[in-house]
Design an enzyme around this catalytic site. Structure first.
Site, PDB file in Angstrom:
ATOM      1  N   GLU A   1      37.268  50.733  27.636  1.00  0.00           N
ATOM      2  CA  GLU A   1      37.944  51.527  26.594  1.00  0.00           C
ATOM      3  C   GLU A   1      37.790  50.890  25.213  1.00  0.00           C
ATOM      4  OE1 GLU A   1      42.062  52.366  27.541  1.00  0.00           O
ATOM      5  OE2 GLU A   1      42.452  53.160  25.539  1.00  0.00           O
TER       6      GLU A   1
ATOM      7  N   LYS B   1      51.341  51.256  30.124  1.00  0.00           N
ATOM      8  CA  LYS B   1      49.884  51.382  30.263  1.00  0.00           C
ATOM      9  C   LYS B   1      49.205  50.579  29.158  1.00  0.00           C
ATOM     10  CE  LYS B   1      45.649  53.409  29.789  1.00  0.00           C
ATOM     11  NZ  LYS B   1      44.669  53.177  28.702  1.00  0.00           N
TER      12      LYS B   1
ATOM     13  N   ASP C   1      42.955  40.174  41.219  1.00  0.00           N
ATOM     14  CA  ASP C   1      43.302  41.431  41.883  1.00  0.00           C
ATOM     15  C   ASP C   1      44.172  42.276  40.944  1.00  0.00           C
ATOM     16  OD1 ASP C   1      44.406  43.439  43.449  1.00  0.00           O
ATOM     17  OD2 ASP C   1      44.575  42.174  45.225  1.00  0.00           O
TER      18      ASP C   1
ATOM     19  N   HIS D   1      40.632  54.572  17.130  1.00  0.00           N
ATOM     20  CA  HIS D   1      39.787  55.005  18.244  1.00  0.00           C
ATOM     21  C   HIS D   1      38.538  55.741  17.771  1.00  0.00           C
ATOM     22  CE1 HIS D   1      41.651  54.355  22.202  1.00  0.00           C
ATOM     23  NE2 HIS D   1      42.770  54.233  21.520  1.00  0.00           N
TER      24      HIS D   1
HETATM   25  P1  NAD Z   1      42.475  32.296  49.474  1.00  0.00           P
HETATM   26  O1  NAD Z   1      43.050  32.368  50.832  1.00  0.00           O
HETATM   27  O2  NAD Z   1      41.022  32.575  49.309  1.00  0.00           O
HETATM   28  O3  NAD Z   1      42.769  30.866  48.827  1.00  0.00           O
HETATM   29  C1  NAD Z   1      44.035  30.264  48.867  1.00  0.00           C
HETATM   30  C2  NAD Z   1      43.969  28.977  49.644  1.00  0.00           C
HETATM   31  O4  NAD Z   1      43.305  27.972  48.869  1.00  0.00           O
HETATM   32  C3  NAD Z   1      45.331  28.414  49.927  1.00  0.00           C
HETATM   33  O5  NAD Z   1      45.859  29.018  51.069  1.00  0.00           O
HETATM   34  C4  NAD Z   1      45.042  26.925  50.100  1.00  0.00           C
HETATM   35  O6  NAD Z   1      44.738  26.616  51.430  1.00  0.00           O
HETATM   36  C5  NAD Z   1      43.791  26.692  49.257  1.00  0.00           C
HETATM   37  N1  NAD Z   1      44.052  25.866  48.022  1.00  0.00           N
HETATM   38  C6  NAD Z   1      43.339  24.788  47.613  1.00  0.00           C
HETATM   39  N2  NAD Z   1      43.831  24.282  46.464  1.00  0.00           N
HETATM   40  C7  NAD Z   1      44.898  25.047  46.137  1.00  0.00           C
HETATM   41  C8  NAD Z   1      45.813  25.041  45.016  1.00  0.00           C
HETATM   42  N3  NAD Z   1      45.752  24.125  44.025  1.00  0.00           N
HETATM   43  N4  NAD Z   1      46.764  25.978  44.977  1.00  0.00           N
HETATM   44  C9  NAD Z   1      46.849  26.917  45.947  1.00  0.00           C
HETATM   45  N5  NAD Z   1      46.015  26.975  47.035  1.00  0.00           N
HETATM   46  C10 NAD Z   1      45.037  26.054  47.108  1.00  0.00           C
HETATM   47  O7  NAD Z   1      43.197  33.281  48.449  1.00  0.00           O
HETATM   48  P2  NAD Z   1      44.649  33.896  48.358  1.00  0.00           P
HETATM   49  O8  NAD Z   1      45.101  33.628  46.959  1.00  0.00           O
HETATM   50  O9  NAD Z   1      45.557  33.486  49.483  1.00  0.00           O
HETATM   51  O10 NAD Z   1      44.360  35.473  48.516  1.00  0.00           O
HETATM   52  C11 NAD Z   1      43.913  36.239  47.444  1.00  0.00           C
HETATM   53  C12 NAD Z   1      43.103  37.422  47.928  1.00  0.00           C
HETATM   54  O11 NAD Z   1      43.847  38.240  48.819  1.00  0.00           O
HETATM   55  C13 NAD Z   1      42.713  38.318  46.787  1.00  0.00           C
HETATM   56  O12 NAD Z   1      41.324  38.540  46.855  1.00  0.00           O
HETATM   57  C14 NAD Z   1      43.459  39.628  47.075  1.00  0.00           C
HETATM   58  O13 NAD Z   1      42.714  40.733  46.599  1.00  0.00           O
HETATM   59  C15 NAD Z   1      43.577  39.622  48.566  1.00  0.00           C
HETATM   60  N6  NAD Z   1      44.629  40.440  49.210  1.00  0.00           N
HETATM   61  C16 NAD Z   1      45.674  41.007  48.515  1.00  0.00           C
HETATM   62  C17 NAD Z   1      46.663  41.730  49.182  1.00  0.00           C
HETATM   63  C18 NAD Z   1      47.835  42.279  48.401  1.00  0.00           C
HETATM   64  O14 NAD Z   1      47.986  42.007  47.231  1.00  0.00           O
HETATM   65  N7  NAD Z   1      48.727  43.083  49.008  1.00  0.00           N
HETATM   66  C19 NAD Z   1      46.596  41.857  50.567  1.00  0.00           C
HETATM   67  C20 NAD Z   1      45.538  41.264  51.252  1.00  0.00           C
HETATM   68  C21 NAD Z   1      44.567  40.538  50.566  1.00  0.00           C
END
Ligand code: NAD
Length: 428
Positions: A86, A264, A280, A378
């Protein structure tokens, strides 16, 4: 945080060409030649990387990446990478950040990065006392949850607390157990979902019920970010503009139809940064809008008031489930460079910067609405888009756009006529 001597104040940045702008960013964020090249190589997402990110991949779609300048947050300078289709958004953010800078910049704060994981249990004979038994089993449940993620625990995160509630549904009473997980620098969905799944058998044993859903909540009320700013009335355009903005804010706070558009505008800024960094954005949108209706009526995430000196005071508070680790941000090459430009060191700092960007974007829109109206800003890019859609290319785009603006007829049919006219006269 970047070298504090480098300023994000960049008057005339918009007048540079993309290569010149990149020189400024390169110096500010200490980017390597390779990182710079990856930003301007529009096809920089290799197909095999894309193919590992989602399913059924056939390609990738480039979105313009801009950089908002002038941001001063907690006395530190930031350049803000924004991916958005946009027009006017990046310009408005930069303009608003400049006004806020005149008042000393943004001040921000945040809660600990705690996400909520929900475990749904049905078919319990005595749901209210089952709730007490779940709370009694807290230590065992938290231990089991933390066993799933020793890395998260080692960096100071993990399941810290637990709550439970009985809700009345069309399928009868249900017990909802909520894990409170400190996700540190991760968004946390994978981490929390894994924990929620792991503790389900304990909850079934303790309650005698049947567990169905085990999933994170995007209404992240325990992971809030906040920003506020004071904008000198003269920087914003004088008393009348301040009055206009305060009235616009009051209108939005009282009317959901206006509040949706107000919010928005906030999301224009936040989501652009979220996209640039491959976080996300659905999680942020869902959380933000749900938070906006937390008191029963949908309202604004930000407020604009006058202080005793007649200056404009803005504030914003919203959930912010963002990470620096995990998800796609470490796999997408452009997102990695965007993260480096942003220069944040923790997910909390990232979230606070996003709150400031949202507030700036909101100010930019409200100032325009309260003074000259939104269309002027715009107009020029809009006219160019119409010219391109009508088939103009190269210099013809600017010529056709300028004519349409002058005539106040920014329409496809007129663009086509003008293109034909220029082509017939052979002037361009
Ligand atoms: P991830 O599991 O890839 O990474 C997180 C992991 O990294 C932690 O569990 C930990 O083991 C490790 N880690 C290492 N250093 C860390 C630090 N300093 N701080 C925190 N963790 C550290 O990612 P995530 O953040 O658990 O999941 C994010 C993904 O999940 C996104 O891609 C999202 O789109 C997706 N997702 C979202 C939903 C929702 O929002 N409802 C549902 C399902 C999946």
């Amino acid at each position: 945080m970047h070298n504090m001597k480098k300023s994000s104040l960049a008057p005339g940045f918009y007048k540079l060409n993309p290569k010149e702008r990149l020189e400024f960013i390169k110096d500010f964020a200490d980017l390597s030649d390779d990182e710079c090249a990856s930003l301007q190589n529009i096809g920089s997402l290799p197909i095999d990387v894309a193919d590992r990110m989602i399913e059924n991949v056939v390609g990738a779609i480039p979105i313009p990446l801009g950089v908002a300048v002038n941001f001063l947050i907690n006395k530190h300078d930031y350049l803000i990478p924004m991916a958005i289709e946009e027009p006017s958004v990046v310009a408005a953010a930069s303009y608003a950040a400049k006004m806020v800078r005149d008042g000393g910049g943004f001040q921000t704060s945040s809660t600990a990065p705690v996400m909520i994981g929900q475990i749904q249990t049905v078919g319990i004979k005595d749901p209210h006392s089952a709730k007490m038994r779940v709370i009694q089993a807290k230590e065992e449940i938290l231990r089991k949850a933390n066993d799933q993620d020793p890395v998260l625990v080692s960096v100071g995160g993990g399941a810290k607390d637990l709550d439970a509630k009985v809700i009345n549904t069309t399928e009868g009473l249900m017990l909802i157990t909520e894990l409170h997980v400190d996700c540190r620098d991760a968004m946390g969905a994978n981490a929390v979902n894994t924990m929620a799944e792991a503790v389900a058998p304990i909850i079934e044993r303790v309650t005698g019920g049947r567990v169905y859903l085990r999933i994170i909540s995007n209404l992240a009320t325990k992971r809030l970010v906040r920003a506020f700013c004071v904008v000198p009335k003269d920087s914003v355009g004088g008393k009348e503009v301040v009055d206009g903005i305060v009235n616009a804010s009051a209108f939005a706070a009282a009317d959901p139809y206006r509040a949706a558009t107000h919010n928005k505008g906030i999301m224009n800024g936040i989501i652009a940064v979220i996209l640039a960094t491959c976080n996300d954005h659905r999680a942020i949108e869902a959380g933000g809008h749900a938070y906006a209706v937390k008191n029963g009526q949908y309202t604004t995430l930000s407020m604009w008031e006058r202080n005793a000196d007649g200056d404009l005071v803005g504030s914003i508070e919203l959930p912010m489930a963002v990470g620096l680790i995990g998800g796609a941000m470490r796999t997408h090459p452009t997102a990695k460079v965007a993260m480096k430009i942003l220069g944040v060191k923790t997910a909390n700092e990232f979230g606070e910067v996003l709150a400031a960007v949202g507030l700036a974007q909101n100010l930019g829109a409200l100032r325009a609405l309260a003074s000259e109206g939104i269309q002027r800003g715009h107009m020029s890019l809009h006219a160019k888009n119409i010219a391109v859609m009508a088939g103009a290319a190269g210099k013809l785009v600017d010529a056709v756009a300028e004519r349409m603006i002058k005539e106040r007829k920014i329409r496809m049919d007129r663009a086509k006529e003008l293109i034909d006219e220029y082509k017939a006269t052979g002037k361009i």
